[in-house]
Design a protein around this motif. Structure first.
Motif, PDB file in Angstrom:
ATOM      1  N   ASP A 173       1.166  -1.251  -0.061  1.00 50.93           N
ATOM      2  CA  ASP A 173      -0.297  -0.090  -0.509  1.00 50.93           C
ATOM      3  C   ASP A 173       0.777   1.518  -0.173  1.00 50.93           C
ATOM      4  O   ASP A 173       0.824   2.050  -1.027  1.00 50.93           O
ATOM      5  N   VAL A 174       1.960   1.481   0.744  1.00 54.73           N
ATOM      6  CA  VAL A 174       2.986   2.522   0.589  1.00 54.73           C
ATOM      7  C   VAL A 174       3.665   2.500  -0.350  1.00 54.73           C
ATOM      8  O   VAL A 174       3.571   3.508  -0.983  1.00 54.73           O
ATOM      9  N   THR A 175       3.826   1.599  -1.143  1.00 55.22           N
ATOM     10  CA  THR A 175       4.944   1.437  -1.858  1.00 55.22           C
ATOM     11  C   THR A 175       3.820   2.323  -3.092  1.00 55.22           C
ATOM     12  O   THR A 175       4.277   3.066  -3.900  1.00 55.22           O
ATOM     13  N   MET A 176       2.341   1.848  -3.212  1.00 54.96           N
ATOM     14  CA  MET A 176       1.447   2.435  -4.619  1.00 54.96           C
ATOM     15  C   MET A 176       1.540   4.152  -4.185  1.00 54.96           C
ATOM     16  O   MET A 176       1.638   4.934  -5.076  1.00 54.96           O
ATOM     17  N   LEU A 177       1.763   3.718  -2.990  1.00 54.17           N
ATOM     18  CA  LEU A 177       1.060   5.256  -2.562  1.00 54.17           C
ATOM     19  C   LEU A 177       2.162   6.736  -2.906  1.00 54.17           C
ATOM     20  O   LEU A 177       1.844   7.512  -3.336  1.00 54.17           O
ATOM     21  N   TRP A 178       3.349   5.934  -2.601  1.00 56.89           N
ATOM     22  CA  TRP A 178       4.752   6.378  -2.746  1.00 56.89           C
ATOM     23  C   TRP A 178       4.580   6.973  -4.410  1.00 56.89           C
ATOM     24  O   TRP A 178       5.281   8.284  -4.850  1.00 56.89           O
ATOM     25  N   ALA A 179       4.774   6.014  -4.980  1.00 62.27           N
ATOM     26  CA  ALA A 179       4.518   5.747  -6.248  1.00 62.27           C
ATOM     27  C   ALA A 179       4.109   6.921  -7.349  1.00 62.27           C
ATOM     28  O   ALA A 179       4.575   7.785  -8.008  1.00 62.27           O
TER      29      ALA A 179
ATOM     30  N   ALA B  49       8.375  -2.139  -3.211  1.00 58.34           N
ATOM     31  CA  ALA B  49       8.705  -2.599  -1.615  1.00 58.34           C
ATOM     32  C   ALA B  49       9.715  -2.366  -0.574  1.00 58.34           C
ATOM     33  O   ALA B  49       9.515  -2.073   0.450  1.00 58.34           O
ATOM     34  N   ASP B  50      10.756  -3.295  -1.514  1.00 59.61           N
ATOM     35  CA  ASP B  50      12.199  -3.405  -0.907  1.00 59.61           C
ATOM     36  C   ASP B  50      12.954  -2.169  -0.356  1.00 59.61           C
ATOM     37  O   ASP B  50      13.212  -1.914   0.708  1.00 59.61           O
ATOM     38  N   ALA B  51      12.638  -1.105  -0.407  1.00 56.91           N
ATOM     39  CA  ALA B  51      13.127   0.253  -0.183  1.00 56.91           C
ATOM     40  C   ALA B  51      11.666   0.823   0.595  1.00 56.91           C
ATOM     41  O   ALA B  51      12.459   1.104   1.293  1.00 56.91           O
ATOM     42  N   VAL B  52      10.765   0.450   1.223  1.00 62.39           N
ATOM     43  CA  VAL B  52       9.706   0.755   1.724  1.00 62.39           C
ATOM     44  C   VAL B  52      10.260  -0.069   3.182  1.00 62.39           C
ATOM     45  O   VAL B  52      10.392   0.564   4.518  1.00 62.39           O
ATOM     46  N   LEU B  53      10.579  -1.502   2.869  1.00 59.83           N
ATOM     47  CA  LEU B  53      11.207  -2.047   3.974  1.00 59.83           C
ATOM     48  C   LEU B  53      12.407  -1.573   4.573  1.00 59.83           C
ATOM     49  O   LEU B  53      12.187  -1.539   5.635  1.00 59.83           O
ATOM     50  N   ALA B  54      13.335  -1.374   3.650  1.00 59.09           N
ATOM     51  CA  ALA B  54      14.814  -1.082   4.490  1.00 59.09           C
ATOM     52  C   ALA B  54      13.839  -0.059   5.590  1.00 59.09           C
ATOM     53  O   ALA B  54      14.920   0.504   6.235  1.00 59.09           O
ATOM     54  N   VAL B  55      12.968   1.351   4.768  1.00 56.97           N
ATOM     55  CA  VAL B  55      12.649   2.652   5.959  1.00 56.97           C
ATOM     56  C   VAL B  55      12.197   1.821   6.960  1.00 56.97           C
ATOM     57  O   VAL B  55      12.209   2.635   7.518  1.00 56.97           O
TER      58      VAL B  55
END
Length: 190
Positions: free
Chosen positions: A18-24, A43-49
């Motif tokens: 969800d966050v990945t889609m919104l961030w895009a 998603a990997d970048a979001v998970l890293a944060v």
């Protein structure tokens, strides 16, 4: 837009997409081309944060669909400060869901999070030129604290080194030499 029922959930592995889609979507609205961004929007970048212990995110849902998110970090406004603070690093709501209470619901989650963690203050990072965001935070009681300036590392190195190694052909020096030459030419010769 009419107020809607907003559910706010802390982002975990099940909400990363969800966050990945919104961030895009945020990046698209900001005009960031995928190839031009220095950080991958996946998603990997979001998970890293979100794997950082001081970082948490919440997602706002309307009818089960993700329509906004907020990213919060534990911070200190000053490294020598005694008071705890959390900082809203990013707040985004889809255009179609704006002015419906989503951002307020996300900020209520931030306030509850800050209270649970003993933070006496909540800060936020808002781009100076984004008028709507600045108005939103001002209505919630946020006031200006500092002006945060930014430069590239290379530019700072150039400015710190000065231009003493470079030839002195600055515009003001060229103009000064021309004025001197005109004055000499205007003086009567002996």
């Amino acid at each position: 837009m009419a107020r809607v029922h907003v559910q706010v959930r802390r982002v975990d592995e099940t909400r990363v997409q969800d966050v990945t889609m919104l961030w895009a979507q945020l990046r698209a609205e900001a005009g960031v081309v995928a190839e031009a961004g220095s950080r991958r929007c996946d998603a990997d970048a979001v998970l890293a944060v979100l794997s950082r212990p001081e970082t948490v995110a919440f997602v706002g849902l309307v009818d089960g669909s993700a329509v906004g998110y907020v990213v919060v970090t534990d911070c200190a406004l000053n490294p020598f400060a005694d008071t705890a603070c959390v900082s809203v690093e990013q707040l985004f709501v889809l255009k179609d869901a704006r002015k419906s209470g989503v951002a307020k619901a996300l900020m209520a989650a931030v306030a509850a999070y800050a209270q649970r963690h003993g933070a006496e203050q909540i800060a936020c990072s808002v781009p100076a030129g984004v008028r709507d965001a600045n108005r939103f935070f001002a209505r919630l009681g946020f006031g200006p604290l500092v002006t945060r300036r930014i430069t590239s590392t290379a530019a700072l190195h150039r400015k710190l080194a000065g231009d003493s190694d470079l030839p002195r052909f600055a515009l003001d020096q060229v103009l000064a030499r021309r004025r001197e030459a005109r004055l000499r030419a205007a003086q009567p010769s002996h």
